[in-house]
Design a protein around this motif. Sequence first.
Motif, PDB file in Angstrom:
ATOM      1  N   LEU A  73       5.218  -4.621 -10.548  1.00  0.00           N
ATOM      2  CA  LEU A  73       4.402  -3.590  -9.920  1.00  0.00           C
ATOM      3  C   LEU A  73       4.996  -3.328  -8.547  1.00  0.00           C
ATOM      4  CD1 LEU A  73       1.746  -1.915 -10.349  1.00  0.00           C
ATOM      5  CD2 LEU A  73       0.630  -3.667  -8.938  1.00  0.00           C
ATOM      6  N   SER A  74       5.711  -2.224  -8.418  1.00  0.00           N
ATOM      7  CA  SER A  74       6.377  -1.934  -7.156  1.00  0.00           C
ATOM      8  C   SER A  74       5.383  -1.436  -6.109  1.00  0.00           C
ATOM      9  CB  SER A  74       7.493  -0.903  -7.372  1.00  0.00           C
ATOM     10  OG  SER A  74       8.296  -0.776  -6.213  1.00  0.00           O
ATOM     11  N   ASN A  75       4.426  -0.599  -6.538  1.00  0.00           N
ATOM     12  CA  ASN A  75       3.387  -0.136  -5.606  1.00  0.00           C
ATOM     13  C   ASN A  75       2.271  -1.173  -5.583  1.00  0.00           C
ATOM     14  OD1 ASN A  75       2.895   0.602  -8.295  1.00  0.00           O
ATOM     15  ND2 ASN A  75       1.712   2.404  -7.766  1.00  0.00           N
ATOM     16  N   GLY A  76       2.532  -2.259  -4.838  1.00  0.00           N
ATOM     17  CA  GLY A  76       1.708  -3.463  -4.900  1.00  0.00           C
ATOM     18  C   GLY A  76       0.251  -3.280  -4.531  1.00  0.00           C
ATOM     19  N   SER A 123       5.149  -7.820  -3.922  1.00  0.00           N
ATOM     20  CA  SER A 123       5.403  -6.454  -3.443  1.00  0.00           C
ATOM     21  C   SER A 123       4.357  -6.050  -2.426  1.00  0.00           C
ATOM     22  CB  SER A 123       5.434  -5.459  -4.613  1.00  0.00           C
ATOM     23  OG  SER A 123       4.264  -5.522  -5.388  1.00  0.00           O
ATOM     24  N   GLY A 124       4.747  -6.142  -1.179  1.00  0.00           N
ATOM     25  CA  GLY A 124       3.930  -5.625  -0.099  1.00  0.00           C
ATOM     26  C   GLY A 124       4.592  -4.364   0.406  1.00  0.00           C
ATOM     27  N   PRO A 125       5.810  -4.500   1.000  1.00  0.00           N
ATOM     28  CA  PRO A 125       6.534  -3.313   1.454  1.00  0.00           C
ATOM     29  C   PRO A 125       6.888  -2.420   0.270  1.00  0.00           C
ATOM     30  CG  PRO A 125       7.528  -5.336   2.303  1.00  0.00           C
ATOM     31  CD  PRO A 125       6.540  -5.742   1.271  1.00  0.00           C
ATOM     32  N   LEU A 126       6.543  -1.152   0.365  1.00  0.00           N
ATOM     33  CA  LEU A 126       6.837  -0.243  -0.739  1.00  0.00           C
ATOM     34  C   LEU A 126       8.343  -0.036  -0.889  1.00  0.00           C
ATOM     35  CD1 LEU A 126       4.023   2.401  -0.203  1.00  0.00           C
ATOM     36  CD2 LEU A 126       4.247   0.803  -2.113  1.00  0.00           C
ATOM     37  N   SER A 128      10.523  -1.802  -2.847  1.00  0.00           N
ATOM     38  CA  SER A 128      11.386  -2.932  -3.211  1.00  0.00           C
ATOM     39  C   SER A 128      11.281  -3.342  -4.679  1.00  0.00           C
ATOM     40  CB  SER A 128      11.093  -4.139  -2.322  1.00  0.00           C
ATOM     41  OG  SER A 128       9.732  -4.509  -2.432  1.00  0.00           O
ATOM     42  N   GLY A 129      10.184  -2.978  -5.337  1.00  0.00           N
ATOM     43  CA  GLY A 129       9.968  -3.443  -6.706  1.00  0.00           C
ATOM     44  C   GLY A 129      11.009  -2.969  -7.697  1.00  0.00           C
ATOM     45  N   LEU A 130      11.500  -1.738  -7.519  1.00  0.00           N
ATOM     46  CA  LEU A 130      12.500  -1.226  -8.458  1.00  0.00           C
ATOM     47  C   LEU A 130      13.811  -1.996  -8.320  1.00  0.00           C
ATOM     48  CD1 LEU A 130      13.223   0.729 -10.667  1.00  0.00           C
ATOM     49  CD2 LEU A 130      13.800   2.442  -8.937  1.00  0.00           C
ATOM     50  N   SER A 131      14.177  -2.379  -7.100  1.00  0.00           N
ATOM     51  CA  SER A 131      15.379  -3.198  -6.911  1.00  0.00           C
ATOM     52  C   SER A 131      15.223  -4.558  -7.587  1.00  0.00           C
ATOM     53  CB  SER A 131      15.663  -3.405  -5.421  1.00  0.00           C
ATOM     54  OG  SER A 131      15.998  -2.191  -4.796  1.00  0.00           O
ATOM     55  N   LEU A 160       8.239   7.016  -3.723  1.00  0.00           N
ATOM     56  CA  LEU A 160       9.590   7.560  -3.878  1.00  0.00           C
ATOM     57  C   LEU A 160      10.132   8.125  -2.572  1.00  0.00           C
ATOM     58  CD1 LEU A 160       9.389   9.303  -7.381  1.00  0.00           C
ATOM     59  CD2 LEU A 160       9.807   6.912  -6.821  1.00  0.00           C
ATOM     60  N   ASP A 161       9.295   8.165  -1.527  1.00  0.00           N
ATOM     61  CA  ASP A 161       9.782   8.529  -0.193  1.00  0.00           C
ATOM     62  C   ASP A 161      10.682   7.438   0.385  1.00  0.00           C
ATOM     63  OD1 ASP A 161       8.108  10.681  -0.521  1.00  0.00           O
ATOM     64  OD2 ASP A 161       6.703  10.135   1.067  1.00  0.00           O
ATOM     65  N   GLU A 162      10.622   6.235  -0.203  1.00  0.00           N
ATOM     66  CA  GLU A 162      11.409   5.103   0.287  1.00  0.00           C
ATOM     67  C   GLU A 162      12.854   5.184  -0.224  1.00  0.00           C
ATOM     68  OE1 GLU A 162      10.326   2.859   2.320  1.00  0.00           O
ATOM     69  OE2 GLU A 162       8.146   3.012   2.219  1.00  0.00           O
ATOM     70  N   GLY A 163      13.812   5.062   0.685  1.00  0.00           N
ATOM     71  CA  GLY A 163      15.217   5.145   0.302  1.00  0.00           C
ATOM     72  C   GLY A 163      15.662   4.053  -0.643  1.00  0.00           C
ATOM     73  N   ASN A 164      15.030   2.875  -0.526  1.00  0.00           N
ATOM     74  CA  ASN A 164      15.389   1.740  -1.376  1.00  0.00           C
ATOM     75  C   ASN A 164      15.239   2.071  -2.857  1.00  0.00           C
ATOM     76  OD1 ASN A 164      15.884  -0.828  -2.338  1.00  0.00           O
ATOM     77  ND2 ASN A 164      14.202  -1.813  -1.254  1.00  0.00           N
TER      78      ASN A 164
END
Length: 294
Positions: A73-76, A123-126, A128-131, A160-164
């Motif tokens: 769950l990326s959007n924790g 997953s706290g910081p948005l 990172s989950g996809l990585s 999806l605004d996150e560059g990561n």
Amino acid sequence: ATITVMSGPLTIKQIEQKEVVLRRDIIRMLEEAGSGHSAGPLGLADLVATLYFGVMNYKPKKPEWADRDYFFLSNGHCVPVQYAAMAEAGFFNKKELMTLRKLGSRLQGHPERTRLPGLENTSGPLGSGLSQAAGVAYSLQYLDNQTHRFVYCITGDGELDEGNIWEAAMFAGKYKLSQLIVFVDRNNIQIDGNTEDVMPLEDLAGKWRSFGWHVQEIDGHNVESILDAVGMAKAITNRPSVIITHTIPGKGIDFMEYDYHWHGVPPNHEQAKQALAELRTLRGKITHEGQKHE
């Protein structure tokens, strides 16, 4: 592949019944906690119920089972829906749901992997989950040769605004991570408003295709559509898959639907009472316009 919660995947009707259970538990948990996010978890109940009760391989009593599928769950902040599904599946006693966000609880406001067996990522910081999911998918495909296992990852559309996210999308595209199946929760809201006002995402499908992904778009509240899309994604063997899942934030609760103000707000006692009454009488089958879903 069949889940090991019961004697196999549940029927569509049974999964739809689970969706109502998850929504009720989300409302109860958030009311008890007095803080947390309402809109996203309610909107994701259909997808998460379908994954946990119709798609994924796992053993609740053996969370480290070597042949399990992975769920990230990326959007924790939407984790109440995951906790509700895990409790319903038998990972832990449902009474523990009422400890959400309490000091010392295993059920933190964002998932904390080492706290609760069955959580695969913190997953706290948005972003990172996809990585994290892509790294595991790479290991399964190239290092462990375990091609029968799949990695499922949910991201928010505001996330999806996150560059990561796009770094991970490039990585997965380069290595053709066909065991990676990503769902974008396309509910069109984020904490500051509508996504297309804050930071427009469209052409979203075109963006993912340009990164080398197989793309599908579905109704995220239709169990049959979710199952069909997962089946298609599993059949794609030469690239990663993304399923853009169109959902209604606050789904099932008339006064929450489509309202971004419910992104990070829990219901108070009266609101929770009203929400539970709606879920009990409508069983989540009637939209706020009064149109019945067939």
